[in-house]
Design an enzyme around this catalytic site. Structure first.
Site, PDB file in Angstrom:
ATOM      1  N   LYS A   1       0.843  -1.193   0.000  1.00 38.93           N
ATOM      2  CA  LYS A   1       0.000   0.000   0.000  1.00 38.93           C
ATOM      3  C   LYS A   1       0.884   1.253   0.000  1.00 38.93           C
ATOM      4  O   LYS A   1       0.672   2.170  -0.767  1.00 38.93           O
ATOM      5  CB  LYS A   1      -0.931  -0.031   1.215  1.00 38.93           C
ATOM      6  CG  LYS A   1      -1.776   1.212   1.359  1.00 38.93           C
ATOM      7  CD  LYS A   1      -2.737   1.150   2.533  1.00 38.93           C
ATOM      8  CE  LYS A   1      -3.344   2.524   2.772  1.00 38.93           C
ATOM      9  NZ  LYS A   1      -4.275   2.556   3.884  1.00 38.93           N
TER      10      LYS A   1
ATOM     11  N   GLU B   1      10.393  -4.628   4.746  1.00 39.32           N
ATOM     12  CA  GLU B   1      10.502  -6.013   4.293  1.00 39.32           C
ATOM     13  C   GLU B   1      10.254  -6.128   2.790  1.00 39.32           C
ATOM     14  O   GLU B   1      10.999  -6.785   2.057  1.00 39.32           O
ATOM     15  CB  GLU B   1       9.474  -6.895   5.028  1.00 39.32           C
ATOM     16  CG  GLU B   1       9.721  -7.069   6.513  1.00 39.32           C
ATOM     17  CD  GLU B   1       9.051  -6.015   7.367  1.00 39.32           C
ATOM     18  OE1 GLU B   1       8.849  -4.871   6.896  1.00 39.32           O
ATOM     19  OE2 GLU B   1       8.748  -6.306   8.532  1.00 39.32           O
TER      20      GLU B   1
ATOM     21  N   GLY C   1      -4.885  -1.571   4.874  1.00 38.44           N
ATOM     22  CA  GLY C   1      -4.097  -2.709   4.401  1.00 38.44           C
ATOM     23  C   GLY C   1      -4.807  -4.039   4.623  1.00 38.44           C
ATOM     24  O   GLY C   1      -4.863  -4.891   3.735  1.00 38.44           O
ATOM     25  N   ARG C   2      -5.391  -4.215   5.810  1.00 38.06           N
ATOM     26  CA  ARG C   2      -6.043  -5.500   6.122  1.00 38.06           C
ATOM     27  C   ARG C   2      -7.425  -5.622   5.484  1.00 38.06           C
ATOM     28  O   ARG C   2      -8.105  -6.627   5.679  1.00 38.06           O
ATOM     29  CB  ARG C   2      -6.088  -5.696   7.630  1.00 38.06           C
ATOM     30  CG  ARG C   2      -6.710  -4.558   8.410  1.00 38.06           C
ATOM     31  CD  ARG C   2      -6.398  -4.672   9.899  1.00 38.06           C
ATOM     32  NE  ARG C   2      -6.847  -3.534  10.686  1.00 38.06           N
ATOM     33  CZ  ARG C   2      -6.154  -2.418  10.871  1.00 38.06           C
ATOM     34  NH1 ARG C   2      -4.984  -2.266  10.309  1.00 38.06           N
ATOM     35  NH2 ARG C   2      -6.633  -1.434  11.618  1.00 38.06           N
TER      36      ARG C   2
ATOM     37  N   GLU D   1      -5.219  -6.560  14.640  1.00 31.82           N
ATOM     38  CA  GLU D   1      -4.679  -5.246  14.265  1.00 31.82           C
ATOM     39  C   GLU D   1      -5.789  -4.198  14.314  1.00 31.82           C
ATOM     40  O   GLU D   1      -5.548  -3.037  14.600  1.00 31.82           O
ATOM     41  CB  GLU D   1      -4.029  -5.295  12.865  1.00 31.82           C
ATOM     42  CG  GLU D   1      -3.074  -4.150  12.616  1.00 31.82           C
ATOM     43  CD  GLU D   1      -2.277  -4.258  11.314  1.00 31.82           C
ATOM     44  OE1 GLU D   1      -2.858  -4.067  10.241  1.00 31.82           O
ATOM     45  OE2 GLU D   1      -1.059  -4.509  11.377  1.00 31.82           O
TER      46      GLU D   1
ATOM     47  N   HIS E   1      -5.926 -33.200  16.835  1.00 37.49           N
ATOM     48  CA  HIS E   1      -4.847 -34.087  17.255  1.00 37.49           C
ATOM     49  C   HIS E   1      -3.664 -33.301  17.804  1.00 37.49           C
ATOM     50  O   HIS E   1      -2.559 -33.832  17.915  1.00 37.49           O
ATOM     51  CB  HIS E   1      -4.428 -34.972  16.086  1.00 37.49           C
ATOM     52  CG  HIS E   1      -5.561 -35.841  15.640  1.00 37.49           C
ATOM     53  ND1 HIS E   1      -5.830 -37.063  16.206  1.00 37.49           N
ATOM     54  CD2 HIS E   1      -6.548 -35.619  14.734  1.00 37.49           C
ATOM     55  CE1 HIS E   1      -6.912 -37.573  15.634  1.00 37.49           C
ATOM     56  NE2 HIS E   1      -7.375 -36.720  14.753  1.00 37.49           N
TER      57      HIS E   1
ATOM     58  N   LYS F   1       9.073  -0.564  14.447  1.00 35.25           N
ATOM     59  CA  LYS F   1       9.676  -0.175  13.165  1.00 35.25           C
ATOM     60  C   LYS F   1      10.750   0.891  13.401  1.00 35.25           C
ATOM     61  O   LYS F   1      11.856   0.813  12.849  1.00 35.25           O
ATOM     62  CB  LYS F   1       8.613   0.409  12.221  1.00 35.25           C
ATOM     63  CG  LYS F   1       7.644  -0.601  11.636  1.00 35.25           C
ATOM     64  CD  LYS F   1       6.703   0.105  10.645  1.00 35.25           C
ATOM     65  CE  LYS F   1       5.562  -0.793  10.235  1.00 35.25           C
ATOM     66  NZ  LYS F   1       4.576  -0.129   9.373  1.00 35.25           N
TER      67      LYS F   1
HETATM   68  O1  F6P Z   1       3.025  -2.583   9.781  1.00 36.83           O
HETATM   69  C1  F6P Z   1       1.692  -2.955   9.650  1.00 36.83           C
HETATM   70  C2  F6P Z   1       1.218  -2.722   8.259  1.00 36.83           C
HETATM   71  O2  F6P Z   1       1.137  -1.356   8.015  1.00 36.83           O
HETATM   72  C3  F6P Z   1      -0.124  -3.391   7.990  1.00 36.83           C
HETATM   73  O3  F6P Z   1      -1.181  -2.647   8.446  1.00 36.83           O
HETATM   74  C4  F6P Z   1      -0.056  -3.555   6.508  1.00 36.83           C
HETATM   75  O4  F6P Z   1      -1.004  -4.472   6.024  1.00 36.83           O
HETATM   76  C5  F6P Z   1       1.365  -4.028   6.342  1.00 36.83           C
HETATM   77  O5  F6P Z   1       2.091  -3.288   7.303  1.00 36.83           O
HETATM   78  C6  F6P Z   1       1.964  -3.836   4.981  1.00 36.83           C
HETATM   79  O6  F6P Z   1       1.946  -2.503   4.591  1.00 36.83           O
HETATM   80  P1  F6P Z   1       2.165  -2.102   3.069  1.00 36.83           P
HETATM   81  O7  F6P Z   1       1.071  -2.722   2.275  1.00 36.83           O
HETATM   82  O8  F6P Z   1       2.118  -0.613   3.058  1.00 36.83           O
HETATM   83  O9  F6P Z   1       3.505  -2.618   2.633  1.00 36.83           O
END
Ligand code: F6P
Length: 541
Positions: free
Chosen positions: A205, A211, A262-263, A348, A379, A507
């Protein structure tokens, strides 16, 4: 300072008359409440406490509540202003106050002309689905592997949905996911791939997530080092930050908007891998199922409004019965990633401890959500659900028609699902246990002692959701139902379900530690972090 208009009329849950009445009701009824007796006394209990929504049937009758409890919870929903907040969301008011944003993922699945955002939503959707169809036309190009690089909401939705809809997925395309900044993740994916047959989707987003940016960089280096030449054809981006994607060197981008959390983004361009997997027509079905649930949530009286009722039962379990966790048990292997998806959606969204005005809450909010598909969980950890010291509400999800030809396996699966909720409710007395043969039991143990080990308390709550079949439409409805359920409990709790400040501190500290990990500079750090960092630093070359 006064609140935003959409929140001004609301009353905090624990200051409502309904909350006080629920407390009294709990004190009067809950200590002696027994599910077995409740069913024996009321033959209409199942009918009174089961509900329908598009594509879904929900049995709430095995929860530790009476119809009167639901009536009081509905009064709580009304007093806390749930309906006004829901209407404000659909109307595009900036209900995500701390970020000053509207919350309009529902607009992503509204039919053409049905929302104020229709033009921009459908322009991207049409372009995205046309592109997905070109990728699906495998006779015309050599792409066979799709790698989605993204994390959180930019990973969990596509991963969950593509697995769920596997029977509908393109047979010649394989889907891979890279989310973790742990290099083992991307290494394991790339070692089986060739640049010429790989398409990377960089899903973010913000297009700033550490990452995802780091993994995208590795993917590009791997692509070029392996002789890849046409970045424009092999990399696409799905993002609200089209400028950053262009700066990264990606020409093909599908955008979305800051009013999509995002979610809540699998319905947006983030759904591109899903669209490639199942095709445009099925993706539109997924959206249609979610839209049907949106209409149900927006228009059905609260008394029959399934996401509202599920959210209210969550409030009852959390705040009155004190259940700190909920286990999700999908009896469908395709829903194996659903618990992970729901963890982000619920925890979240509702893992907050201040209200909309920033005041500390005097009550608990999001439970821990966790689970595994049945029957595997049986199980592993079901022991604790049946005989452990904590009462953990379980959510069973069963699908009547399978997408395979093994009817016998499916019967066994469904019988297991029914048996587990039955066992949680019925339990077994020590006297009953004493009557049974115990083939694996020691012959030297006193039978009465053994019977106490074999006793099940029962009276443990569960909800069962039923789907006719796991189609794209049904999955859309199921996920939208969960979204609105989280909205409903969040609205009753009076929190902002749409920000996520709790992820920021880690972060920032990570960014501060990165250069220290390289240099070894531990000055000013606490003793534990300094000690661990010294041990984790790479050995000298
Ligand atoms: O750090 C949490 C978050 O902002 C989530 O809310 C989001 O889904 C995820 O990181 C990834 O964010 P992005 O889509 O901006 O890379």
């Amino acid at each position: 300072m006064s609140s935003h208009p959409s929140t001004a009329a609301r009353v905090r849950a624990d200051r409502t008359a309904a909350w006080a009445r629920l407390r009294e009701h709990h004190q009067a009824c809950s200590p002696g409440f027994d599910l077995r007796e409740a069913f024996a006394q009321d033959p209409g209990r199942f009918a009174a406490l089961s509900f329908e929504a598009p594509e879904l049937f929900a049995d709430l009758s095995k929860n530790l509540l009476e119809p009167e409890t639901l009536a009081l919870l509905l009064a709580l929903a009304r007093e806390t202003g749930l309906e006004a907040r829901r209407d404000a969301m659909f109307a595009g008011e900036p209900i995500n106050l701390t970020e000053g944003r509207a919350v309009l993922h529902t607009a992503l699945r509204a039919p053409r002309e049905a929302s104020a955002r229709s033009a921009e939503v459908h322009e991207v959707l049409d372009r995205l689905l046309a592109y997905a169809e070109t990728v699906r036309d495998t006779a015309s190009h050599g792409i066979r592997h799709i790698v989605n690089i993204g994390i959180g909401g930019s990973d969990l939705g596509p991963r969950m949905a593509i697995l769920a809809l596997e029977p509908h997925a393109h047979r010649d395309l394989q889907f891979h996911y890279v989310s973790n900044v742990d290099g083992h993740d991307i290494t394991a994916v790339l070692r089986r791939l060739e640049p010429t047959s790989t398409l990377f989707i960089i899903a973010s987003k913000t297009f700033t997530t550490q990452e995802t940016m780091a993994n995208a960089q590795v993917a590009r280096e791997w692509f070029l080092a392996g002789g890849g030449t046409d970045i424009a054809r092999h990399f696409v981006a799905t993002t609200t930050n089209v400028t950053a994607a262009a700066a990264f060197g990606i020409d093909t981008t599908f955008g979305f908007w800051d009013w999509v959390g995002g979610r809540y983004s699998m319905w947006s361009a983030i759904g591109l891998p899903i669209a490639i997997a199942i095709g445009a027509a099925h993706f539109r079905e997924l959206l249609a199922g979610a839209h049907a649930l949106d209409r149900h949530f927006a228009t059905t009286p609260l008394e029959r409004n399934l996401p509202v009722l599920l959210g209210l039962v969550d409030v009852w379990n959390r705040n009155f019965l004190g259940c700190a966790s909920r286990s999700v048990a999908p009896y469908h292997q395709g829903l194996a990633r659903l618990p992970a998806y729901l963890q982000q959606l619920e925890m979240e969204s509702n893992g907050k401890s201040v209200d909309l005005d920033g005041q500390a809450l005097a009550y608990a909010t999001s439970p821990v959500v966790w689970g595994e598909p049945g029957t595997n969980g049986q199980h592993a950890y079901f022991q604790m659900l049946h005989q452990g010291s904590d009462v953990i509400p379980v959510e069973f999800i069963a699908v009547r028609q399978p997408d395979h030809a093994h009817a016998d396996l499916h019967h066994k699966l469904l019988a297991n699902c029914l048996a587990q909720s039955q066992a949680l409710m019925l339990g077994k007395t020590a006297a009953e246990a004493a009557q049974e043969k115990q083939p694996t039991a020691s012959t030297t143990i006193d039978p009465q002692v053994l019977a106490r080990h074999r006793r099940f308390p029962g009276n443990r709550p569960s909800t069962t959701l039923l789907l006719e079949r796991l189609t794209p439409r049904a999955l859309g409805a199921l996920i939208a139902c969960y979204e609105h359920r989280v909205f409903s409990s969040g609205a009753v709790w009076g929190i902002n379900s749409f920000d996520q400040w709790g992820v920021e501190l880690g972060k920032a500290l990570c960014n501060a530690l990165l250069p220290r990990l390289a240099s070894g500079d531990a000055s000013g750090l606490d003793g534990s972090t300094a000690g661990l960092m010294a041990r984790l630093r790479p050995p000298p070359a």
